[in-house]
Design a protein around this motif. Structure first.
Motif, short mmCIF file in Angstrom:
data_model
loop_
_atom_site.label_atom_id
_atom_site.label_comp_id
_atom_site.label_asym_id
_atom_site.label_seq_id
_atom_site.Cartn_x
_atom_site.Cartn_y
_atom_site.Cartn_z
N GLY A 111 56.07 -60.90 61.65
CA GLY A 111 55.34 -59.63 61.71
C GLY A 111 54.11 -59.72 62.59
N ILE A 112 53.38 -60.83 62.51
CA ILE A 112 52.20 -61.03 63.36
C ILE A 112 52.61 -61.00 64.83
CG2 ILE A 112 50.46 -62.72 64.07
CD1 ILE A 112 49.69 -61.33 61.51
N ILE A 113 53.76 -61.60 65.14
CA ILE A 113 54.26 -61.58 66.53
C ILE A 113 54.54 -60.14 66.96
CG2 ILE A 113 56.16 -62.26 68.04
CD1 ILE A 113 56.39 -64.82 66.32
N LEU A 114 55.13 -59.35 66.07
CA LEU A 114 55.42 -57.95 66.40
C LEU A 114 54.13 -57.16 66.61
CD1 LEU A 114 58.39 -57.15 63.98
CD2 LEU A 114 58.48 -57.55 66.46
N PHE A 115 53.11 -57.44 65.80
CA PHE A 115 51.82 -56.76 66.00
C PHE A 115 51.21 -57.17 67.34
CE2 PHE A 115 51.82 -56.07 61.32
CZ PHE A 115 51.58 -54.71 61.33
N PHE A 116 51.37 -58.43 67.72
CA PHE A 116 50.88 -58.89 69.02
C PHE A 116 51.58 -58.12 70.14
CE2 PHE A 116 50.58 -61.60 72.72
CZ PHE A 116 49.31 -62.17 72.64
N ILE A 117 52.90 -57.98 70.01
CA ILE A 117 53.67 -57.23 71.02
C ILE A 117 53.20 -55.78 71.06
CG2 ILE A 117 55.97 -56.37 71.64
CD1 ILE A 117 57.08 -58.97 70.38
N LEU A 118 52.95 -55.20 69.89
CA LEU A 118 52.42 -53.84 69.84
C LEU A 118 51.11 -53.75 70.62
CD1 LEU A 118 52.33 -50.93 68.74
CD2 LEU A 118 51.25 -51.84 66.67
N GLY A 119 50.26 -54.76 70.47
CA GLY A 119 49.00 -54.78 71.22
C GLY A 119 49.24 -54.84 72.71
N VAL A 120 50.24 -55.62 73.14
CA VAL A 120 50.57 -55.69 74.57
C VAL A 120 51.02 -54.32 75.09
CG1 VAL A 120 52.13 -56.69 76.29
CG2 VAL A 120 51.17 -58.14 74.48
N VAL A 121 51.86 -53.66 74.31
CA VAL A 121 52.36 -52.33 74.71
C VAL A 121 51.21 -51.33 74.81
CG1 VAL A 121 53.80 -50.38 74.02
CG2 VAL A 121 54.66 -52.72 73.77
N LEU A 122 50.37 -51.30 73.78
CA LEU A 122 49.22 -50.39 73.81
C LEU A 122 48.28 -50.73 74.96
CD1 LEU A 122 48.35 -50.16 70.00
CD2 LEU A 122 49.36 -48.37 71.43
N GLY A 123 48.03 -52.03 75.15
CA GLY A 123 47.15 -52.45 76.23
C GLY A 123 47.68 -52.05 77.59
N THR A 124 48.98 -52.17 77.76
CA THR A 124 49.60 -51.79 79.04
C THR A 124 49.46 -50.29 79.29
OG1 THR A 124 51.21 -53.59 78.87
CG2 THR A 124 51.75 -51.77 80.36
#
Length: 218
Positions: free
Chosen positions: A174-187
């Motif tokens: 789940g933490i990895i998925l939240f990290f990916i969510l951050g990448v998507v939002l950041g992009t």
């Protein structure tokens, strides 16, 4: 009467998830708007530094060396804060770290994209080092360790049927998925707001700061 036990919210899963979003967000932010440098992944910066050095590109070498040095400084500063304020009863030492993160990232938002990018990248790497060193229950600034541990726990569950191992595994994935969510939002947000986009990560960090005033009852 049973005595209630309190744990520090800085070690809660919610805080870990929010910080993972920030970690992914900052990597996307610096890579897109500040010259393709990773804020968190110092392994990537070390590889790129070595490539530039081997090609005789010494300005490129310095470009990737600065965030690495800033990361080292961040670790030292975080340990100094922990040592100095660990027994403070008014504010938790991790809240001081988060406040510094917000201050530095807010300043970064007002530095124009261009010649100052190496300094900005160093500042963001400094922030990521603070976060990496101070919040250890969940690794929120990179994914390799979480990926290893999550898979390891899943394997343990398969062999032992230990439910806690399965829970640990799912939390880490789940933490990895939240990290990916951050990448998507950041992009998405960096492509719209460019250097000012970093302010959105400050909003999340402010939420983390406030959350740590709450006592987590066990």
């Amino acid at each position: 009467m049973l005595k209630r036990e309190y744990t520090q919210m800085s070690e809660s899963y919610m805080v870990g998830a929010l910080l993972a979003v920030v970690g992914g967000y900052l990597d996307a932010y610096t890579y897109i708007s500040r010259g393709k440098v990773f804020a968190n992944a110092q392994t990537g910066n070390i590889v790129l530094m070595g490539l530039n050095f081997s090609q005789g590109n010494f300005s490129g070498t310095l470009h990737y060396l600065l965030p690495i040095i800033a990361f080292i400084v961040g670790v030292v500063i975080s340990e100094a804060i922990k040592s100095r304020f660990r027994e403070n009863s008014v504010i938790h030492w991790r809240q001081i770290v988060v406040a510094i993160e917000v201050f530095v990232l807010t300043a970064v938002a007002f530095v124009p994209n261009g010649s100052m990018n190496p300094i900005v990248n160093a500042a963001v790497s400094f922030v990521c080092a603070l976060q990496f060193e101070c919040f250890r229950k969940y690794t929120t600034t990179m994914c390799t360790g979480n990926l290893r541990s999550a898979t390891e726990q899943l394997f343990i569950y398969k062999n032992t049927k230990n439910v806690q191992a399965l829970t640990n595994s799912m939390q880490l994935y789940g933490i990895i998925l939240f990290f990916i969510l951050g990448v998507v939002l950041g992009t998405l947000l960096t492509n719209i707001f460019m250097e000012k986009a970093v302010l959105f990560s400050c909003i999340i960090l402010a939420a983390v700061f406030g959350t740590m005033f709450i006592k987590d009852v066990r």
